[in-house]
Design a protein around this motif. Structure first.
Motif, short mmCIF file in Angstrom:
data_model
loop_
_atom_site.label_atom_id
_atom_site.label_comp_id
_atom_site.label_asym_id
_atom_site.label_seq_id
_atom_site.Cartn_x
_atom_site.Cartn_y
_atom_site.Cartn_z
N LEU A 36 -0.50 3.71 5.08
CA LEU A 36 -1.33 2.86 5.98
C LEU A 36 -2.52 3.53 6.40
O LEU A 36 -2.22 4.73 6.79
N PRO A 37 -3.77 3.02 6.45
CA PRO A 37 -4.88 3.71 7.34
C PRO A 37 -4.85 4.17 8.63
O PRO A 37 -4.51 3.25 9.44
N ARG A 38 -5.04 5.27 9.11
CA ARG A 38 -4.65 5.89 10.27
C ARG A 38 -5.79 6.84 10.82
O ARG A 38 -6.43 7.34 10.20
N THR A 39 -6.03 6.78 12.13
CA THR A 39 -7.04 7.75 12.68
C THR A 39 -6.49 9.19 12.60
O THR A 39 -5.42 9.27 12.52
N HIS A 93 0.74 -0.91 -0.19
CA HIS A 93 -0.11 0.09 0.03
C HIS A 93 0.95 1.25 0.01
O HIS A 93 2.11 1.18 0.40
N ARG A 112 -9.48 -2.04 8.54
CA ARG A 112 -9.44 -1.74 7.09
C ARG A 112 -8.63 -2.46 6.32
O ARG A 112 -8.53 -2.51 5.05
N LEU A 113 -7.34 -3.07 7.04
CA LEU A 113 -6.59 -3.87 6.53
C LEU A 113 -6.88 -5.23 6.15
O LEU A 113 -6.36 -6.18 5.49
N GLY A 150 -3.50 9.02 14.81
CA GLY A 150 -2.32 8.51 14.38
C GLY A 150 -2.21 6.84 14.81
O GLY A 150 -1.46 6.31 14.27
N LYS A 151 -3.49 6.51 15.27
CA LYS A 151 -3.59 4.92 15.58
C LYS A 151 -3.71 4.31 14.15
O LYS A 151 -4.48 4.89 13.14
N LEU A 152 -3.39 2.95 13.89
CA LEU A 152 -3.36 2.24 12.74
C LEU A 152 -4.88 1.73 12.88
O LEU A 152 -5.36 1.04 13.80
N GLN A 153 -5.61 1.81 11.51
CA GLN A 153 -6.90 1.33 11.69
C GLN A 153 -6.83 -0.25 10.95
O GLN A 153 -7.01 -0.43 9.65
N ARG A 154 -6.59 -1.12 11.71
CA ARG A 154 -6.34 -2.59 11.42
C ARG A 154 -7.64 -3.12 10.53
O ARG A 154 -7.19 -3.95 9.82
#
Length: 65
Positions: free
Chosen positions: A39-42, A36, A51-52, A45-49
């Motif tokens: 990475l998709p983040r809020t 990718h 979405r993965l 800054g938290k990772l939006q798992r």
């Protein structure tokens, strides 16, 4: 994420898989490697798992940007 200048493709995925198999048990190696751009983040800054995860788009989840 890959470093700048590293090509994204089948050769890189195969090299990553080979490297992973040399360090851990082969059954623990990823079956699929997807590259990718980000990475998709809020906003914090938290990772939006979620979405993965596979099938997130089919279940009506938000799309990756």
């Amino acid at each position: 994420m890959l470093r700048a200048g590293v090509p994204r493709g089948a050769a890189t995925a195969a090299a990553l898989r080979t490297f992973t198999k040399s360090g851990i048990a082969p059954y623990k190696c990823p079956r699929e490697i997807v590259f990718h751009t980000a990475l998709p983040r809020t906003p914090t800054g938290k990772l939006q798992r979620f979405r993965l995860r596979p099938g997130a788009l089919e279940r009506g989840g938000p799309a990756l940007e």
